[in-house]
Design an enzyme around this catalytic site. Structure first.
Site, mmCIF file in Angstrom:
data_model
loop_
_atom_site.group_PDB
_atom_site.id
_atom_site.type_symbol
_atom_site.label_atom_id
_atom_site.label_comp_id
_atom_site.label_asym_id
_atom_site.label_seq_id
_atom_site.Cartn_x
_atom_site.Cartn_y
_atom_site.Cartn_z
ATOM 1 N N LYS A 22 27.458 -24.988 -3.309
ATOM 2 C CA LYS A 22 27.304 -26.191 -2.408
ATOM 3 C C LYS A 22 26.848 -26.860 -2.327
ATOM 4 C CE LYS A 22 30.935 -28.831 -0.266
ATOM 5 N NZ LYS A 22 32.212 -28.911 -0.752
ATOM 6 N N ASN A 37 38.746 -40.445 -0.529
ATOM 7 C CA ASN A 37 40.127 -39.484 -0.943
ATOM 8 C C ASN A 37 41.118 -38.364 0.066
ATOM 9 O OD1 ASN A 37 40.487 -36.930 -2.577
ATOM 10 N ND2 ASN A 37 39.810 -38.596 -4.047
ATOM 11 N N THR A 92 43.134 -32.578 -3.605
ATOM 12 C CA THR A 92 43.386 -32.280 -2.345
ATOM 13 C C THR A 92 44.440 -32.688 -1.468
ATOM 14 O OG1 THR A 92 40.869 -32.194 -2.364
ATOM 15 C CG2 THR A 92 41.626 -32.257 -0.830
ATOM 16 N N SER A 150 40.734 -28.352 -9.208
ATOM 17 C CA SER A 150 38.904 -28.448 -10.146
ATOM 18 C C SER A 150 38.928 -26.520 -11.177
ATOM 19 C CB SER A 150 38.136 -28.080 -8.674
ATOM 20 O OG SER A 150 37.531 -28.889 -9.109
ATOM 21 N N LYS A 197 31.827 -22.352 -6.793
ATOM 22 C CA LYS A 197 32.366 -23.877 -7.411
ATOM 23 C C LYS A 197 32.187 -24.098 -5.587
ATOM 24 C CE LYS A 197 35.278 -25.967 -9.770
ATOM 25 N NZ LYS A 197 34.201 -26.810 -9.063
ATOM 26 N N LYS A 203 37.974 -20.779 0.473
ATOM 27 C CA LYS A 203 38.826 -20.547 -0.446
ATOM 28 C C LYS A 203 38.858 -20.242 -1.017
ATOM 29 C CE LYS A 203 37.383 -25.805 1.965
ATOM 30 N NZ LYS A 203 37.330 -27.001 1.391
HETATM 31 P P1 NAD Z 1 35.697 -39.627 1.250
HETATM 32 O O1 NAD Z 1 34.214 -39.942 1.170
HETATM 33 O O2 NAD Z 1 36.183 -40.150 0.438
HETATM 34 O O3 NAD Z 1 36.236 -40.463 2.559
HETATM 35 C C1 NAD Z 1 35.154 -40.447 4.199
HETATM 36 C C2 NAD Z 1 36.711 -40.960 4.695
HETATM 37 O O4 NAD Z 1 35.793 -40.767 6.199
HETATM 38 C C3 NAD Z 1 36.365 -42.060 4.924
HETATM 39 O O5 NAD Z 1 37.543 -43.278 5.238
HETATM 40 C C4 NAD Z 1 34.720 -42.652 5.740
HETATM 41 O O6 NAD Z 1 34.915 -44.061 5.661
HETATM 42 C C5 NAD Z 1 35.643 -41.986 6.580
HETATM 43 N N1 NAD Z 1 33.762 -41.704 7.775
HETATM 44 C C6 NAD Z 1 32.863 -41.226 7.477
HETATM 45 N N2 NAD Z 1 31.952 -41.362 8.731
HETATM 46 C C7 NAD Z 1 33.240 -41.143 9.525
HETATM 47 C C8 NAD Z 1 32.764 -40.858 10.732
HETATM 48 N N3 NAD Z 1 32.194 -40.684 12.034
HETATM 49 N N4 NAD Z 1 34.134 -41.489 11.623
HETATM 50 C C9 NAD Z 1 35.132 -41.341 11.226
HETATM 51 N N5 NAD Z 1 35.143 -41.484 9.990
HETATM 52 C C10 NAD Z 1 34.524 -41.092 8.754
HETATM 53 O O7 NAD Z 1 35.381 -38.335 1.193
HETATM 54 P P2 NAD Z 1 36.665 -36.764 1.039
HETATM 55 O O8 NAD Z 1 36.545 -36.617 -0.554
HETATM 56 O O9 NAD Z 1 38.373 -37.267 1.158
HETATM 57 O O10 NAD Z 1 36.206 -35.926 2.290
HETATM 58 C C11 NAD Z 1 36.845 -36.137 3.308
HETATM 59 C C12 NAD Z 1 36.488 -34.603 3.701
HETATM 60 O O11 NAD Z 1 38.014 -33.920 3.700
HETATM 61 C C13 NAD Z 1 35.380 -33.873 4.011
HETATM 62 O O12 NAD Z 1 35.508 -33.469 5.556
HETATM 63 C C14 NAD Z 1 34.946 -33.460 2.816
HETATM 64 O O13 NAD Z 1 34.656 -32.192 2.461
HETATM 65 C C15 NAD Z 1 36.663 -32.815 3.065
HETATM 66 N N6 NAD Z 1 36.700 -31.932 1.422
HETATM 67 C C16 NAD Z 1 37.283 -33.355 0.723
HETATM 68 C C17 NAD Z 1 37.601 -32.860 -0.740
HETATM 69 C C18 NAD Z 1 38.269 -33.406 -1.340
HETATM 70 O O14 NAD Z 1 38.935 -33.077 -3.345
HETATM 71 N N7 NAD Z 1 38.028 -35.234 -1.362
HETATM 72 C C19 NAD Z 1 38.593 -31.647 -0.555
HETATM 73 C C20 NAD Z 1 37.993 -30.273 0.753
HETATM 74 C C21 NAD Z 1 37.546 -31.334 1.080
#
Ligand code: NAD
Length: 410
Positions: A102, A217, A186, A344, A66, A90
């Site tokens: 992934k 997100n 999250t 999820s 997953k 996780k």
């Molecule tokens: P997203 O794409 O919705 O948002 C990413 C954010 O990071 C945006 O605001 C973007 O502008 C910013 N960003 C991108 N590059 C950057 C940089 N170089 N410096 C600073 N900011 C930057 O992604 P998300 O879903 O919010 O995920 C963010 C992190 O959380 C990732 O590492 C992801 O793997 C992790 N994560 C997300 C989820 C989920 O359900 N969305 C779950 C587990 C982990």
């Protein structure tokens, strides 16, 4: 050290502390399988562009793999592998019947049209369809993918299999079998971890100064939940810069103005850099953007008392050591960001049973799962006098190792 190597380092240490032999490390240090695919896509200008994508399945001893799918120009095979290993951890930490998977495609969705994205999403599913499925490997959203992309992927998979398959993928729109609470899961999970960590450190959330890197997100909803809990969100950022206000930012306004890629700072002139943001005076720092943000170079300058990793891999191992030595409580990614995979899992359960839960039920179940997971990791860290990352890896790897042993693999 790249992400894969640093993850392997901690897995090795965790397995040694749990008393496993070298063979178990040999099994778990790499994914069981990684598929590389080439996806031809007809672009809007009539030309064909060929994209490279990956699907990594770390381990399926406990249950199907997953994990999310990332669309990003900097996706690499090693990154996808490391991310799939983290998904296994996780699942172990929050005790889900899954192994880790992934996926990723090297592309920049910010420069692609809606139709091009649809063709790419459907092409990816056709390319990986042999190895995924509701009882094999269940994808979900990650960086720069969303519920619309999940909807196209579910539709493509259902067409290939010739029956409706909502349980093939999670993070879908509610109308297609998505779960209430998935969009904010999250961030909700990170919020629970912040609350639990703050309790252990005697910090009141009311009035606490919070800095969040990333406004996508995870980061944007987290900022909202912190704001609603009475904390002062003094800094946020996106890929283009950061905003700071010692009196607290207007989070509702920023949420309203951010675009679907989590960009909001372009609307302002007086921004600071992401580097400056991380070193701001605050009580709680939440990296919620990308990898390798807190390193040996800036770890000495972090002012927060608690660092909670919403992003995957934002702190290097060297920086983890520095923060721990400085008495900063670091809540690691594999625990802090597990709310997404937990809901999820709830979505998949609802799809399988064809019976859907209210948002209150989802949040209530998530709360119970995460409070227990936090306590398991925190108490292990305390009793074994180890940092929270190593403790989380020990908790996360245990069931997978046990299942592999029972199956007779090692
Ligand atoms: P997203 O794409 O919705 O948002 C990413 C954010 O990071 C945006 O605001 C973007 O502008 C910013 N960003 C991108 N590059 C950057 C940089 N170089 N410096 C600073 N900011 C930057 O992604 P998300 O879903 O919010 O995920 C963010 C992190 O959380 C990732 O590492 C992801 O793997 C992790 N994560 C997300 C989820 C989920 O359900 N969305 C779950 C587990 C982990």
């Amino acid at each position: 050290m790249n992400l894969l190597h640093s993850t392997q380092t901690v897995i090795k240490e965790a397995l040694e502390k749990l008393g496993y032999q070298e063979a178990m490390y040999e099994l778990l240090k790499e994914p069981l399988r990684v598929l590389t695919v080439r996806i031809p896509v007809r672009m809007d200008n009539g030309e064909v562009k060929v994209f490279t994508g990956y699907r990594s399945q770390h381990n399926d001893a406990v249950g199907p793999a997953k994990g999310g799918i990332r669309f990003h120009p900097e996706v690499t095979e090693d990154e996808v592998k490391a991310l799939s290993i983290w998904m296994s951890l996780k699942a172990g930490i929050v005790d889900l019947p899954y192994g880790g998977g992934k996926g990723g495609i090297i592309c920049d969705p910010r420069e692609m049209s809606f139709r091009e994205l649809e063709r790419l999403s459907r092409g990816y599913v056709r390319a990986i369809s042999q190895i995924v499925g509701p009882t094999k490997d269940i994808p979900a959203p990650d960086v720069f993918t969303n519920s619309q992309i999940m909807a196209w992927m579910m539709d493509e998979y259902s067409r290939i299999r010739e029956f409706d398959s909502p349980g093939f993928i999670t993070g879908k729109p509610i109308a297609l079998g998505g779960s209430h609470g998935r969009e904010t899961a999250t961030a909700k999970g990170v919020t629970i971890c912040i609350r639990e960590a703050a309790k252990r450190r005697g910090i009141q959330l009311e009035g606490a100064r919070v800095v969040v890197q990333g406004f996508g997100n995870a980061g944007s909803y987290l900022s909202k939940f912190m704001h609603d809990a009475g904390a002062k969100v003094v800094g946020i950022s996106d890929a283009y810069g950061a905003l700071y206000d010692p009196n607290g930012l207007d989070i509702d306004y920023l949420l309203d103005r951010r675009d679907s890629f989590g960009t909001v700072t372009k609307l302002f002139n007086n921004t600071i850099s992401n580097k400056e943001l991380l070193e701001l005076e605050c009580d709680i720092l939440v990296p919620a953007a990308i990898e390798n943000q807190i390193t040996a170079e800036n770890a000495h300058n972090i002012k927060a008392q608690i660092v909670v990793e919403a992003a995957n891999g934002p702190t290097t191992l060297e920086a983890t050591k520095i923060l721990t030595e400085r008495g900063i409580l670091l809540v690691p990614d594999v625990l802090a960001s597990s709310g997404g995979v937990t809901v999820s899992y709830f979505e998949w359960v609802q799809n399988n049973q064809g019976y859907y839960w209210s948002e209150e039920e989802v949040i209530d179940k998530l709360e119970k799962v995460l409070v227990k997971a936090f306590e398991n990791v925190y108490s292990l860290a305390q009793t074994r006098r180890i940092d929270m990352r190593l403790a989380a890896y020990m908790v996360g790897v245990r069931k997978m190792a046990e299942a592999s042993r029972f199956r007779g693999w090692v």
